[in-house]
Design a protein around this motif. Structure first.
Motif, PDB file in Angstrom:
ATOM      1  N   ARG A   1       4.500  -7.225   5.150  1.00  0.00           N
ATOM      2  CA  ARG A   1       5.290  -6.374   3.904  1.00  0.00           C
ATOM      3  C   ARG A   1       3.956  -6.026   2.983  1.00  0.00           C
ATOM      4  O   ARG A   1       4.340  -5.326   2.471  1.00  0.00           O
ATOM      5  CB  ARG A   1       5.628  -7.381   3.927  1.00  0.00           C
ATOM      6  CG  ARG A   1       7.359  -7.774   4.398  1.00  0.00           C
ATOM      7  CD  ARG A   1       8.031  -8.863   4.038  1.00  0.00           C
ATOM      8  NE  ARG A   1       9.121  -9.109   4.777  1.00  0.00           N
ATOM      9  CZ  ARG A   1      10.089 -10.009   5.215  1.00  0.00           C
ATOM     10  NH1 ARG A   1       9.865 -11.227   3.515  1.00  0.00           N
ATOM     11  NH2 ARG A   1      11.431 -11.067   5.285  1.00  0.00           N
ATOM     12  N   GLU A   2       3.073  -6.194   2.794  1.00  0.00           N
ATOM     13  CA  GLU A   2       2.023  -5.835   1.665  1.00  0.00           C
ATOM     14  C   GLU A   2       1.703  -4.460   2.574  1.00  0.00           C
ATOM     15  O   GLU A   2       0.983  -4.130   1.315  1.00  0.00           O
ATOM     16  CB  GLU A   2       1.256  -7.411   1.135  1.00  0.00           C
ATOM     17  CG  GLU A   2       1.548  -8.381   0.432  1.00  0.00           C
ATOM     18  CD  GLU A   2       0.209  -9.364   0.214  1.00  0.00           C
ATOM     19  OE1 GLU A   2      -0.949  -8.904  -0.145  1.00  0.00           O
ATOM     20  OE2 GLU A   2       0.762 -10.578  -0.910  1.00  0.00           O
ATOM     21  N   GLU A   3       0.681  -4.204   3.602  1.00  0.00           N
ATOM     22  CA  GLU A   3       0.389  -3.584   4.026  1.00  0.00           C
ATOM     23  C   GLU A   3       1.617  -2.418   4.499  1.00  0.00           C
ATOM     24  O   GLU A   3       1.298  -1.242   4.007  1.00  0.00           O
ATOM     25  CB  GLU A   3      -0.092  -3.677   5.265  1.00  0.00           C
ATOM     26  CG  GLU A   3      -1.376  -5.180   5.553  1.00  0.00           C
ATOM     27  CD  GLU A   3      -2.439  -4.275   4.939  1.00  0.00           C
ATOM     28  OE1 GLU A   3      -2.836  -2.889   5.141  1.00  0.00           O
ATOM     29  OE2 GLU A   3      -3.484  -5.102   4.497  1.00  0.00           O
ATOM     30  N   ALA A   4       2.645  -2.877   4.466  1.00  0.00           N
ATOM     31  CA  ALA A   4       3.703  -1.817   5.013  1.00  0.00           C
ATOM     32  C   ALA A   4       3.828  -1.573   3.450  1.00  0.00           C
ATOM     33  O   ALA A   4       3.736   0.048   3.432  1.00  0.00           O
ATOM     34  CB  ALA A   4       5.309  -2.914   5.264  1.00  0.00           C
ATOM     35  N   ALA A   5       4.072  -2.211   2.196  1.00  0.00           N
ATOM     36  CA  ALA A   5       4.175  -1.723   1.169  1.00  0.00           C
ATOM     37  C   ALA A   5       3.060  -0.200   0.865  1.00  0.00           C
ATOM     38  O   ALA A   5       3.467   0.338  -0.175  1.00  0.00           O
ATOM     39  CB  ALA A   5       4.112  -2.857   0.394  1.00  0.00           C
ATOM     40  N   SER A   6       1.487  -0.606   0.733  1.00  0.00           N
ATOM     41  CA  SER A   6       0.873  -0.191   0.605  1.00  0.00           C
ATOM     42  C   SER A   6       0.802   0.976   0.971  1.00  0.00           C
ATOM     43  O   SER A   6       0.450   2.632   0.792  1.00  0.00           O
ATOM     44  CB  SER A   6      -0.879  -0.854   0.773  1.00  0.00           C
ATOM     45  OG  SER A   6      -1.514   0.499   0.568  1.00  0.00           O
ATOM     46  N   ALA A   7       1.117   1.027   2.701  1.00  0.00           N
ATOM     47  CA  ALA A   7       1.250   2.590   3.054  1.00  0.00           C
ATOM     48  C   ALA A   7       2.405   3.437   2.744  1.00  0.00           C
ATOM     49  O   ALA A   7       1.743   4.560   3.023  1.00  0.00           O
ATOM     50  CB  ALA A   7       1.464   2.131   4.949  1.00  0.00           C
ATOM     51  N   TYR A   8       3.555   2.557   2.307  1.00  0.00           N
ATOM     52  CA  TYR A   8       4.677   3.551   1.736  1.00  0.00           C
ATOM     53  C   TYR A   8       4.052   3.843   1.187  1.00  0.00           C
ATOM     54  O   TYR A   8       4.723   4.825   0.733  1.00  0.00           O
ATOM     55  CB  TYR A   8       5.906   2.478   1.963  1.00  0.00           C
ATOM     56  CG  TYR A   8       6.679   2.494   2.864  1.00  0.00           C
ATOM     57  CD1 TYR A   8       6.923   2.833   4.489  1.00  0.00           C
ATOM     58  CD2 TYR A   8       7.061   1.239   3.721  1.00  0.00           C
ATOM     59  CE1 TYR A   8       7.248   2.243   5.505  1.00  0.00           C
ATOM     60  CE2 TYR A   8       7.670   0.326   4.019  1.00  0.00           C
ATOM     61  CZ  TYR A   8       7.672   1.451   5.538  1.00  0.00           C
ATOM     62  OH  TYR A   8       8.876   1.043   6.744  1.00  0.00           O
ATOM     63  N   THR A   9       3.439   3.464  -0.256  1.00  0.00           N
ATOM     64  CA  THR A   9       3.250   3.966  -1.671  1.00  0.00           C
ATOM     65  C   THR A   9       2.095   5.100  -1.324  1.00  0.00           C
ATOM     66  O   THR A   9       2.550   6.378  -1.939  1.00  0.00           O
ATOM     67  CB  THR A   9       2.515   3.431  -2.217  1.00  0.00           C
ATOM     68  OG1 THR A   9       3.309   1.983  -2.456  1.00  0.00           O
ATOM     69  CG2 THR A   9       2.198   3.007  -3.531  1.00  0.00           C
ATOM     70  N   GLU A  10       1.317   5.105  -0.362  1.00  0.00           N
ATOM     71  CA  GLU A  10       0.639   6.096   0.197  1.00  0.00           C
ATOM     72  C   GLU A  10       0.981   7.111   0.776  1.00  0.00           C
ATOM     73  O   GLU A  10       0.686   8.576   0.190  1.00  0.00           O
ATOM     74  CB  GLU A  10      -0.800   5.629   0.778  1.00  0.00           C
ATOM     75  CG  GLU A  10      -1.862   6.775   1.381  1.00  0.00           C
ATOM     76  CD  GLU A  10      -2.442   7.126   0.229  1.00  0.00           C
ATOM     77  OE1 GLU A  10      -2.876   8.473   0.717  1.00  0.00           O
ATOM     78  OE2 GLU A  10      -2.651   7.206  -0.966  1.00  0.00           O
ATOM     79  N   ALA A  11       2.019   7.072   0.918  1.00  0.00           N
ATOM     80  CA  ALA A  11       3.179   8.056   2.412  1.00  0.00           C
ATOM     81  C   ALA A  11       3.610   9.006   0.993  1.00  0.00           C
ATOM     82  O   ALA A  11       3.167  10.251   0.726  1.00  0.00           O
ATOM     83  CB  ALA A  11       4.038   7.706   3.028  1.00  0.00           C
ATOM     84  N   LEU A  12       4.056   8.474  -0.184  1.00  0.00           N
ATOM     85  CA  LEU A  12       4.734   8.913  -0.972  1.00  0.00           C
ATOM     86  C   LEU A  12       3.737  10.131  -2.094  1.00  0.00           C
ATOM     87  O   LEU A  12       4.891  10.759  -2.033  1.00  0.00           O
ATOM     88  CB  LEU A  12       5.939   7.866  -1.689  1.00  0.00           C
ATOM     89  CG  LEU A  12       6.676   8.221  -2.492  1.00  0.00           C
ATOM     90  CD1 LEU A  12       7.540   9.559  -1.790  1.00  0.00           C
ATOM     91  CD2 LEU A  12       7.569   6.814  -3.709  1.00  0.00           C
TER      92      LEU A  12
END
Length: 897
Positions: free
Chosen positions: A539-550
């Motif tokens: 989940r931490e990796e997912a959150a980081s990726a979503y933030t960068e995508a945004l």
């Protein structure tokens, strides 16, 4: 005829159908000039047979009436998970319904459309056309639309050849007053006879007479053959134009539509008079030129005239030039003025593969992602392997376009060809940045992601996913047994860990190689990284990726993938028990999407439904779930539909409506088997276990929970059986597992269950401590249902925590909610008015005798599903959940001995 068109405005459709040259377009144009409604005019050509392109152009045209409509449609078409075409058309219909005043939508030259899906889209549009829109179709032949149904319902006005051809008085007016020829009655009658009222024939004849009066004698020799008349008289007209005008007409015939500066670019230095002036003079001379806008900026030639001009162009053009060169000039003009699609078509016609390739690549936004999928695929398919090898990026575009076209089995071959071409050219694939390598990796990641979600997946991938989902052994390895526990909306998709790993590996590879300014591809790769990590539980990796995508999405002024990243953040916050923040993210995604029927929006509504449920706002929860269902159906989102069904069944379990809950879950199970989503069965089974425990079938609950490795359900079933030691044996290793991974949603559920098991086992101090820790976590998110759904067994523990002076306000709120809940949990009274049918009484008597469902079926020669259906209706009429309750009530009412 304009009166008939005006009279038909109350109908849905005006169909103007006749062969070439009967003045169809002129008639509609004249009508619109005196009509008090604004019009949207879309002139079609053969290139518009690509459905995404057709819908894109239609949306852009309608955008002139309502800004934002085109953006909605383009977002849907460019979505990684495009919804069904009817859904996209439904979005357009909804937007059109909000037009402030009635409009007329004209589809000109509809006969060039031969794609069945476009006909289906227009038929769907006609079926649901809002009263604010009137559709006009101009065509040479009857369109493949449900005209019979429209005729029966008086919803279509039809104008054909007999309506459009000139009668004698109209011919006189045209020849003597419009064209000022002063011909005798005899000559006019002869023209009328020879042309049979064919307007273009009269027009051509009039032009010829105007410039060469003696040609009337030649006209009399024709016997009404339109093609011969057209060729002869048009040549007569052309031969009497100045050389510069002839050149202008012939050179610009390569253009489907044109304006003055475009004509200047195609002729280069061929004329001394600006193109705008030439076009206006041609229009004044009625020389087969048709305006396409009210400003007199864009025009096209009459189709009959265009055909002749293009045939003669080959013989007229100088040796120093070529038709390809004309197309090349047009392509560069379009490119300079921001019309990449038109620039591409002319580059292909010019044979300028270098320019076509640059346009296909699109500087970070490939052309096939902008509504030009079919033209791009057709061009790429026309190239030889040698030509593709010379530019390896084209192999990658080929693979990406095939992905958009839903042809996944052909993609890897194209990507390997790209790698081989790079190697043969000595291109260094390890150097960074390398956009071709990044594009290859992104395409492979997207292909794996689509296989995970079940879109376009091959039979082998579906079988693999099903096998992975059903690996439900009795071993001790907990890591591979959590399919039913990963937080929605993506948990249910996690059927193949190898595919998930492939998405992550390829996405990481893509991000590593792509240039920083290739934003669209970087955005896709980054979002895929987030989605796959969430599926894997990182989940931490997912959150980081979503933030960068945004962040990337905002640089691009937001798009559908940015909205998907926001919804992904919402699901992660929900999984972290941060419900208030999750609610904000879901609402943001919905607001930005404008309720587009795409999977991400339905998932956002379902997320809100779960949150409102936890806050004990059941009415709002149901409302959002129903909205999620509607959008999931529109988007054809199978996973979201299953999630909604399971959620609705959960609501029925809370209400002790076991019969309806079972019916919903049975339907859901049938649906996932039909759709090949077998990895969703554990999620369905989890609610079935709750229902079984609620009805007292603890043995069945244990078996079902064990089959699907539902640890919380299994421990709950053991507790219901008073086997507290076994419940703790299941719970404690699972609690360690979720603690290690920091899965706070599972921590909260497990700690509550652990507290109840410890309390039942006599370890009161540990139980109070465990519940107190759970309450601290729950209060931060405003949780209520997760506590009170445990029923009466949780109340003593809450009181003991409260007695120690901890969480007083929160516990009072929970106890008050529990008191209100108790009123909802009583059984409904039975009334004699709900009598059973003779068959239901027969089945109830067999139930009382101890027959199983299968035995009842054999005894009465009924299918097992039919017996179960009768059981549901019996239980519903008696308002019971178990056989023993049904028998007791039936005996009390005297229905059985």
């Amino acid at each position: 005829m304009t009166e008939r068109l005006s009279e038909g405005l109350h109908r849905k459709l005006s169909l103007v159908s006749a062969s070439a040259g009967y003045g169809k377009t002129t008639l509609v144009s004249e009508w619109l000039s005196v009509c008090d409604r604004p019009a949207v005019w879309l002139s079609l050509d053969k290139e518009d047979n690509s459905l995404p392109r057709f819908l894109s152009y239609l949306a852009v045209a309608l955008d002139s009436i309502k800004a934002g409509l085109a953006e909605h449609v383009l977002n849907l078409l460019q979505s990684p998970q495009p919804p069904p075409i009817q859904t996209i058309v439904a979005v357009m219909i909804n937007d059109m319904a909000n037009f402030s005043k009635p409009i007329i939508l004209v589809l000109d030259d509809y006969h060039v459309i031969h794609t069945g899906t476009i006909h289906e889209a227009i038929a769907f549009l006609l079926d649901h056309l809002p009263p604010t829109v009137h559709l006009v179709i101009i065509t040479r032949e009857k369109p493949d639309l449900p005209l019979a149904r429209l005729r029966v319902r008086n919803q279509v006005t039809e104008l054909g050849v007999t309506d459009l051809q000139f009668n004698h008085s109209e011919t006189v007016t045209f020849i003597n007053h419009v064209m000022n020829l002063e011909q005798s009655e005899e000559s006019i009658s002869a023209l009328e006879h020879r042309t049979e009222g064919w307007i273009s024939g009269l027009h051509i004849s009039a032009l010829s007479i105007q410039q060469h009066p003696k040609s009337i004698q030649s006209i009399m020799m024709f016997e009404g053959n339109h093609r011969l008349l057209q060729d002869y008289l048009t040549e007569e007209v052309l031969q009497r134009q100045s050389e510069s005008v002839q050149k202008f007409l012939l050179y610009t015939s390569v253009l489907d539509r044109f304006c003055g500066s475009l004509c200047d670019a195609v002729l280069l230095d061929g004329v001394s008079v600006p193109g705008d002036e030439v076009l206006r003079s041609l229009e004044r001379a009625n020389l087969f030129i048709i305006p396409l806008d009210h400003e007199g900026r864009w025009y096209r030639y009459h189709h009959l005239f265009t055909g002749l001009l293009r045939r003669r162009l080959q013989h007229f053009i100088s040796s120093a030039e070529s038709v390809s060169e004309l197309h090349n000039r047009a392509s560069h003009w379009y490119l300079d003025h921001g019309f990449e699609s038109e620039a591409f078509r002319h580059a292909v016609a010019a044979g300028n593969n270098e320019l076509a390739a640059r346009l296909v690549e699109g500087e970070g936004m490939p052309l096939h992602l902008r509504g030009e999928l079919a033209p791009v695929l057709n061009w790429l398919a026309s190239l030889s392997s040698k030509e593709l090898d010379e530019r390896p990026s084209l192999w990658v575009m080929y693979g990406s376009a095939l992905l958009m076209a839903g042809k996944p089995t052909e993609i890897e071959t194209k990507l390997k060809a790209a790698e081989a071409a790079m190697h043969a050219q000595g291109l260094e694939t390890s150097s960074k940045p390398n956009d071709i390598v990044g594009l290859i990796a992104t395409t492979r990641a997207a292909l794996a992601a689509i296989a995970i979600t079940g879109q376009h997946s091959t039979a082998e991938l579906k079988l693999q996913a099903a096998e992975d989902a059903m690996q439900l052994t009795d071993g001790d390895d907990k890591t591979n047994d959590l399919v039913g526990h990963i937080t929605p909306p993506y948990a249910a998709l996690a059927a193949d860990t190898h595919l998930i790993d492939r998405v992550i590996t390829q996405s990481r590879h893509a991000i590593e190689y792509l240039s920083p300014d290739v934003l669209p591809v970087r955005l896709t790769a980054t979002w895929l990284m987030g989605m796959a990590n969430q599926l894997r539980g990182d989940r931490e990796e997912a959150a980081s990726a979503y933030t960068e995508a945004l962040t990337i999405s905002r640089k691009m002024k937001n798009n559908i993938i940015g909205i998907m990243a926001i919804a992904g953040q919402g699901s992660l916050l929900e999984a972290d028990n941060r419900l208030f923040e999750a609610e904000d993210r879901y609402r943001n995604a919905i607001t930005l999407s404008g309720d587009l029927p795409v999977p991400v929006v339905s998932e956002a509504y379902i997320g809100l439904a779960r949150i409102y449920y936890e806050w004990n706002d059941l009415a709002n929860a149901l409302q959002h779930a129903q909205k999620g269902i509607r959008l999931a159906q529109l988007a054809n989102n199978h996973d979201a539909l299953v999630t909604c069904q399971v959620f609705l069944a959960r609501l029925k379990v809370v209400e002790h409506d076991w019969v309806e809950a079972d019916a919903i879950l049975d339907d859901a199970a049938m649906y996932v088997r039909k759709m090949g989503l077998l990895n969703r069965l554990p999620e369905i089974a989890a609610v079935q276990v709750l229902g079984m425990i609620g009805r007292g079938d603890t043995v069945g609950a244990v078996m079902l929970a064990q089959r699907h490795k539902l640890y919380l359900g299994l421990s709950r079933a053991h507790l219901a059986n008073k086997d507290t030691a076994l419940a703790l044996t299941v719970l404690e290793p699972f609690l360690s597992f979720v603690d290690d991974r920091g899965w706070r949603d599972e921590q909260l559920r497990t700690k509550i269950m652990h507290a109840m098991a410890l309390h039942a086992h006599g370890e009161n101090e540990k139980a109070v401590q465990s519940l107190a820790e759970a309450l601290v976590m729950a209060e931060q998110g405003g949780f209520i249902r997760i506590i009170i759904d445990e029923g009466l067994a949780i109340v003593p523990l809450l009181s003991e925590v409260s007695a120690r002076g901890e969480m007083l306000g929160y516990i009072d709120k929970l106890l008050a909610a529990w008191e209100a809940e108790k009123k909802r949990r009583g059984l409904k009274p039975v009334t004699k008015g709900e009598s059973l049918t003779p068959r239901e009484l027969e089945i109830l008597q067999l139930i009382a005798q101890g027959y199983s469902n299968r035995e009842i079926g054999e005894h009465l020669f009924l299918a097992l599903d039919t017996v179960k259906g009768h059981n549901r209706r019996i239980f519903e009429k008696l308002h019971v959940a178990r056989r023993t309750e049904a028998i007791a009530i039936a005996r009390k009412l005297g229905w059985i001995p």
